[in-house]
Design a protein around this motif. Structure first.
Motif, PDB file in Angstrom:
ATOM      1  N   ASN A 116      -8.488   0.536  12.382  1.00  0.00           N
ATOM      2  CA  ASN A 116      -7.295   1.253  12.815  1.00  0.00           C
ATOM      3  C   ASN A 116      -6.095   0.411  12.424  1.00  0.00           C
ATOM      4  OD1 ASN A 116      -5.445   2.814  14.006  1.00  0.00           O
ATOM      5  ND2 ASN A 116      -6.155   2.508  16.094  1.00  0.00           N
ATOM      6  N   VAL A 117      -5.415   0.822  11.371  1.00  0.00           N
ATOM      7  CA  VAL A 117      -4.289   0.014  10.914  1.00  0.00           C
ATOM      8  C   VAL A 117      -2.978   0.683  11.295  1.00  0.00           C
ATOM      9  CG1 VAL A 117      -5.411  -1.175   9.032  1.00  0.00           C
ATOM     10  CG2 VAL A 117      -4.488   1.086   8.652  1.00  0.00           C
ATOM     11  N   ASN A 118      -1.984  -0.151  11.496  1.00  0.00           N
ATOM     12  CA  ASN A 118      -0.658   0.338  11.852  1.00  0.00           C
ATOM     13  C   ASN A 118      -0.083   1.239  10.790  1.00  0.00           C
ATOM     14  OD1 ASN A 118       0.372  -0.367  14.319  1.00  0.00           O
ATOM     15  ND2 ASN A 118       0.491  -2.510  13.731  1.00  0.00           N
ATOM     16  N   ALA A 119      -0.286   0.817   9.536  1.00  0.00           N
ATOM     17  CA  ALA A 119       0.341   1.545   8.434  1.00  0.00           C
ATOM     18  C   ALA A 119      -0.398   2.831   8.108  1.00  0.00           C
ATOM     19  CB  ALA A 119       0.420   0.651   7.204  1.00  0.00           C
ATOM     20  N   LEU A 122       0.420   5.502   5.572  1.00  0.00           N
ATOM     21  CA  LEU A 122       0.880   4.863   4.331  1.00  0.00           C
ATOM     22  C   LEU A 122      -0.304   4.342   3.531  1.00  0.00           C
ATOM     23  CD1 LEU A 122       3.910   2.918   5.755  1.00  0.00           C
ATOM     24  CD2 LEU A 122       3.944   4.990   4.422  1.00  0.00           C
ATOM     25  N   PHE A 123      -1.305   3.831   4.263  1.00  0.00           N
ATOM     26  CA  PHE A 123      -2.527   3.359   3.604  1.00  0.00           C
ATOM     27  C   PHE A 123      -3.196   4.514   2.862  1.00  0.00           C
ATOM     28  CE2 PHE A 123      -7.086   2.587   3.610  1.00  0.00           C
ATOM     29  CZ  PHE A 123      -7.166   1.296   3.112  1.00  0.00           C
ATOM     30  N   MET A 125      -1.762   7.152   1.688  1.00  0.00           N
ATOM     31  CA  MET A 125      -0.963   7.462   0.507  1.00  0.00           C
ATOM     32  C   MET A 125      -1.209   6.458  -0.605  1.00  0.00           C
ATOM     33  SD  MET A 125       2.482   8.578   2.413  1.00  0.00           S
ATOM     34  CE  MET A 125       3.618   8.028   1.158  1.00  0.00           C
ATOM     35  N   ALA A 126      -1.334   5.180  -0.226  1.00  0.00           N
ATOM     36  CA  ALA A 126      -1.551   4.139  -1.232  1.00  0.00           C
ATOM     37  C   ALA A 126      -2.874   4.372  -1.953  1.00  0.00           C
ATOM     38  CB  ALA A 126      -1.539   2.759  -0.572  1.00  0.00           C
ATOM     39  N   SER A 129      -2.760   7.352  -4.196  1.00  0.00           N
ATOM     40  CA  SER A 129      -2.023   7.170  -5.441  1.00  0.00           C
ATOM     41  C   SER A 129      -2.868   6.418  -6.470  1.00  0.00           C
ATOM     42  CB  SER A 129      -0.710   6.427  -5.187  1.00  0.00           C
ATOM     43  OG  SER A 129      -0.966   5.091  -4.867  1.00  0.00           O
ATOM     44  N   LEU A 130      -3.884   5.685  -5.996  1.00  0.00           N
ATOM     45  CA  LEU A 130      -4.759   5.001  -6.952  1.00  0.00           C
ATOM     46  C   LEU A 130      -5.801   5.947  -7.534  1.00  0.00           C
ATOM     47  CD1 LEU A 130      -5.433   1.558  -5.280  1.00  0.00           C
ATOM     48  CD2 LEU A 130      -3.879   2.123  -7.120  1.00  0.00           C
ATOM     49  N   ILE A 132      -5.552   8.605  -9.062  1.00  0.00           N
ATOM     50  CA  ILE A 132      -5.215   9.180 -10.369  1.00  0.00           C
ATOM     51  C   ILE A 132      -5.825   8.357 -11.498  1.00  0.00           C
ATOM     52  CG2 ILE A 132      -3.334  10.149 -11.699  1.00  0.00           C
ATOM     53  CD1 ILE A 132      -1.508   9.687  -9.391  1.00  0.00           C
ATOM     54  N   TYR A 133      -5.993   7.040 -11.248  1.00  0.00           N
ATOM     55  CA  TYR A 133      -6.478   6.185 -12.331  1.00  0.00           C
ATOM     56  C   TYR A 133      -7.835   6.626 -12.842  1.00  0.00           C
ATOM     57  CZ  TYR A 133      -2.665   2.978 -11.924  1.00  0.00           C
ATOM     58  OH  TYR A 133      -1.421   2.445 -11.956  1.00  0.00           O
ATOM     59  N   THR A 179       3.324   5.268  12.392  1.00  0.00           N
ATOM     60  CA  THR A 179       2.590   5.604  11.175  1.00  0.00           C
ATOM     61  C   THR A 179       1.083   5.523  11.379  1.00  0.00           C
ATOM     62  OG1 THR A 179       2.889   3.332  10.498  1.00  0.00           O
ATOM     63  CG2 THR A 179       4.347   4.961   9.494  1.00  0.00           C
TER      64      THR A 179
ATOM     65  N   GLU B  48       1.528  -6.182   6.342  1.00  0.00           N
ATOM     66  CA  GLU B  48       0.785  -4.952   6.098  1.00  0.00           C
ATOM     67  C   GLU B  48       1.610  -3.933   5.310  1.00  0.00           C
ATOM     68  OE1 GLU B  48      -1.821  -3.716   9.545  1.00  0.00           O
ATOM     69  OE2 GLU B  48      -0.434  -2.055   9.402  1.00  0.00           O
ATOM     70  N   VAL B  52       0.998  -2.273   1.513  1.00  0.00           N
ATOM     71  CA  VAL B  52       0.853  -0.847   1.232  1.00  0.00           C
ATOM     72  C   VAL B  52       1.903  -0.396   0.219  1.00  0.00           C
ATOM     73  CG1 VAL B  52       1.038   1.427   2.239  1.00  0.00           C
ATOM     74  CG2 VAL B  52      -0.246  -0.316   3.408  1.00  0.00           C
ATOM     75  N   ILE B  55       1.123  -1.314  -3.325  1.00  0.00           N
ATOM     76  CA  ILE B  55       0.182  -0.416  -4.001  1.00  0.00           C
ATOM     77  C   ILE B  55       0.864   0.906  -4.344  1.00  0.00           C
ATOM     78  CG2 ILE B  55      -1.908   0.939  -3.674  1.00  0.00           C
ATOM     79  CD1 ILE B  55      -3.179  -1.352  -2.413  1.00  0.00           C
ATOM     80  N   ILE B  56       1.608   1.475  -3.388  1.00  0.00           N
ATOM     81  CA  ILE B  56       2.201   2.789  -3.649  1.00  0.00           C
ATOM     82  C   ILE B  56       3.188   2.704  -4.807  1.00  0.00           C
ATOM     83  CG2 ILE B  56       3.714   4.589  -2.727  1.00  0.00           C
ATOM     84  CD1 ILE B  56       2.522   4.184  -0.034  1.00  0.00           C
ATOM     85  N   VAL B 137       5.125  -1.968  10.227  1.00  0.00           N
ATOM     86  CA  VAL B 137       6.055  -0.986   9.663  1.00  0.00           C
ATOM     87  C   VAL B 137       7.374  -0.976  10.426  1.00  0.00           C
ATOM     88  CG1 VAL B 137       6.377   1.422   9.092  1.00  0.00           C
ATOM     89  CG2 VAL B 137       4.112   0.422   8.947  1.00  0.00           C
TER      90      VAL B 137
END
Lengths: 334, 201
Positions: A116-119, A122-123, A125-126, A129-130, A132-133, A179, B48, B52, B55-56, B137
C-alpha cells in the motif's frame, strides 16, 4: 543480521500474496477471454465456443495448450534480442500494477493489497506509461512494415490519450485529498465519485479504452489495414504473452475505474451485509461487460479523427473539468 | 545499503551500455533500465513521489519520444558508426570537464554542512498510509507550492515558451481549410491534372 531476520517473514508474506494474486489474475484473464467470446457470440446470435468442456468452460485451457505447443517463429529481419524482450516488458508492466491494487478492506480498515503506497494512483500511471514500450519495441523489432506502422500508431495514440486520462484522475484526487488507492475508496463512503465526477468518469472510460487499444480505438491492430498490427510477426507463446498483457490491462482498467469512480468495495444503497470483495468483483465484472459491449457495438475510428478527438475534444473537456473541480473544492469543498 | 550497491551497479552498467551500444534502439532500452534503476534509488531514499515522477516523465514520455523518433527516422537499424568519427578528439576535453565538475560537487559536499531533513519516522520506505512523511506526495506538494513557488512558476513559464515555440516552428502554417473544402480542392486539382495530360482515354 537482525534486519534480515525481521524482514524474512515480510518477504515470505509478500511472496505468497504475489503468487496467489498472480494465479487469480491469470485465471481471471482466461475466463475474461471466454466471457468476451461468449458475450460477443450472443450479441451476434451464435452459440460461441461450446465444444471443449460443458458450455465451453475448458476452452481457455485448450487455447493455452495450442499457444504453448505452436512453433515460436522469429523473422529473419527481426532484431532477435528486442524481439524476444518485448512481450516480457508488456507482461511485466501489466502484472506489476497489481502489486498495489487493493481488493477490499478488513474490519480494521487495512486494505487487502500486496503493498500500500502513498503515491498509489501515480504508481499505476507510472507503470501504465511503461506498458507502451512492449508494443513499440515489439513492433519495431519485428523488422517489417505492418508491425512498425502498428506500433507507431499505438505510441502516438497512447501518449495522446494518457494526458486526458491523467487529468481525469486529478479531479478524483482533488475530491479525495489523497493519492493512495484505499484512501480514495474510503473517501467514497458517502457517495461514489461517479456522481460529482461524471465528466471525469466519461473521459476516463474513453481514454481507458484507447489506452488498452480496444475497439473502437484498436487502430493498433486494425486487421483490414495492418494485418495484425504490432504482433503480426509474433506466434506461439510470445503472441500469447501480448494477448495476456492486453486482457490483464483491461482488467486493471476495470479495477481502477472501480476504485476511483465506482466506490471500490463500498456497498451501494446500504447493502452492507454483502462482503466488500463481492461488490468489488461485481463492479469490475460490470465494467468488463461494458468493454465487450463496446466491441460488439461500435465500428473503428479513423486515425486522424482519433487524434483530433483526443487533442481537440477530450483534452479541453478534461482540463475544464479539472478547473471546475478545483474551484468547487476551493470555495465550497470539504 | 545492499540495495544501494545493486542499484548503483545496474545504473553504471546501463549508462555505459547506453553510450556504447551499437544500435540506437539498444541505447534507448539501456537508458530505460537506467531510469528505472534511478527511480528505485529514489525509493530507497524515501522520495516516493520523485521516483514515480521520474518514471512518468522521463521513462514514460521523454524516452518514448526518443524511441519514436529513432524507430521512424532510421528504422533503428543504422548504427552510430556511420559518418565522420569525431569522438576521440572530443573525448579527452569532455572527460576533463566532467571530472572538474564532479570534483566541485564532491568538494562542495565534503565542506558544506548539508541541511539533512529530519529522519523520517518509521521505516525508510515511509510508513504506510501516513501522508506527511518526508518525500511523500503531500509533503512534496506543500514544498512545491509554498517554499519553492517562484522557481516552480518560472519553470512552468519556460516550458510554456517551449510549447509555443514548437507550435510556431513545426505547426501547419497554411490557413485552416475544412475537410469538405479540401476535398473539393483535391478534386479540382485532379481534374486539371487529367486535362493537362490530355484527358482520360
Amino acid at each position: 543480521m537482525d534486519a534480515v531476520m525481521n524482514a524474512a517473514p515480510l518477504w515470505v508474506v509478500i511472496l505468497v500474496k504475489s503468487a496467489v494474486l498472480l494465479l487469480v489474475v491469470v485465471t481471471t484473464f482466461a475466463y475474461a477471454m471466454l466471457f468476451e467470446r461468449k458475450i460477443l457470440a450472443w450479441m451476434q446470435l451464435r452459440p460461441g465456443p461450446n465444444r471443449v468442456g460443458p458450455w465451453g468452460l475448458l476452452q481457455p485451457a485448450a487455447d493455452a495448450a495450442k499457444l504453448i505447443l505452436k512453433e515460436d517463429l522469429t523473422p529473419k529481419t527481426a532484431d532477435p534480442l528486442i524481439y524476444r524482450l518485448a512481450p516480457f516488458i508488456s507482461l511485466l508492466t501489466a502484472f506489476s500494477v497489481y502489486a498495489i491494487i487493493p481488493f477490499g478492506a478488513s474490519a480494521d480498515g487495512s486494505a487487502w493489497a500486496i503493498g500500500n503506497v502513498n503515491a498509489g494512483i501515480l504508481f499505476v500511471m507510472a507503470i501504465a506509461s511503461l506498458g507502451i514500450y512492449g508494443i513499440s519495441l515489439g513492433g519495431w523489432a519485428s523488422g517489417s512494415k505492418f508491425p512498425l506502422l502498428g506500433s507507431v500508431r499505438s505510441t502516438a495514440q497512447m501518449i495522446s490519450y494518457e494526458l486526458s486520462m491523467s487529468l481525469s484522475f486529478v479531479g478524483v484526487l482533488i475530491l479525495a485529498g489523497t493519492t493512495s488507492l484505499d484512501g480514495i475508496v474510503n473517501a467514497q463512503q458517502r457517495w461514489w465519485f461517479l456522481l460529482p465526477q461524471f465528466v471525469g468518469f466519461v473521459i476516463y472510460v474513453i481514454t481507458a479504452v484507447a489506452e488498452t487499444n480496444r475497439t473502437p480505438f484498436d487502430l493498433v491492430e486494425a486487421e483490414t489495414e495492418l494485418v495484425g498490427g504490432f504482433h503480426t510477426e509474433y506466434s506461439g507463446l510470445r503472441f500469447g504473452l501480448f494477448f495476456i498483457a492486453e486482457y490483464v490491462n483491461m482488467l486493471t482498467v476495470a479495477c481502477i475505474a472501480t476504485l476511483l469512480f465506482l466506490g471500490g468495495w463500498n456497498a451501494p444503497f446500504g447493502l452492507g451485509m454483502v462482503p466488500g470483495i463481492v461488490w468489488f468483483i461485481a463492479k469490475v465484472a460490470c465494467f468488463m461487460f461494458f468493454y465487450i459491449w463496446l466491441r460488439g457495438t461500435l465500428p473503428r475510428f479513423r486515425y486522424d479523427r482519433l487524434m483530433a478527438f483526443g487533442w481537440k475534444v477530450l483534452l479541453p473537456i478534461a482540463t475544464l473539468n479539472l478547473i471546475a473541480t478545483a474551484v468547487w473544492v476551493a470555495y465550497w469543498g470539504k | 545499503m545492499i540495495a544501494f550497491w545493486v542499484i548503483s551497479i545496474v545504473m553504471v552498467a546501463s549508462a555505459v551500455a547506453t553510450v556504447t551500444a551499437k544500435k540506437p534502439v539498444y541505447s534507448v532500452v539501456a537508458l530505460l533500465l537506467n531510469f528505472a534503476a534511478l527511480a528505485a534509488l529514489y525509493i530507497t531514499l524515501s522520495a516516493e513521489f520523485l521516483a514515480v515522477m521520474q518514471i512518468i516523465v522521463y521513462s514514460g514520455a521523454i524516452l518514448m519520444l526518443f524511441l519514436f523518433v529513432i524507430a521512424l527516422l532510421s528504422s533503428g537499424v543504422s548504427s552510430f558508426n556511420v559518418g565522420p568519427d569525431r569522438m576521440p578528439k572530443a573525448a579527452i576535453p569532455a572527460a576533463l570537464v566532467i571530472a572538474i565538475a564532479l570534483g566541485f560537487v564532491v568538494y562542495g559536499l565534503s565542506n558544506a554542512s548539508i541541511a539533512t531533513p529530519a529522519a523520517p519516522s518509521g521505516s525508510a520506505l515511509g510508513p504506510v498510509g501516513s501522508a506527511d512523511v518526508f518525500g511523500s506526495v503531500s509533503d512534496f506538494g506543500k514544498a512545491l507550492f509554498t517554499t519553492h513557488l517562484l522557481p516552480f512558476e518560472i519553470t512552468a513559464l519556460i516550458l510554456m515558451v517551449a510549447v509555443v515555440g514548437v507550435v510556431l516552428l513545426a505547426g501547419d502554417k497554411t490557413p485552416f481549410v475544412g475537410t469538405r473544402e479540401r476535398a473539393r480542392e483535391v478534386r479540382r486539382e485532379m481534374r486539371e491534372a487529367i486535362l493537362r495530360e490530355g484527358g482520360v482515354q
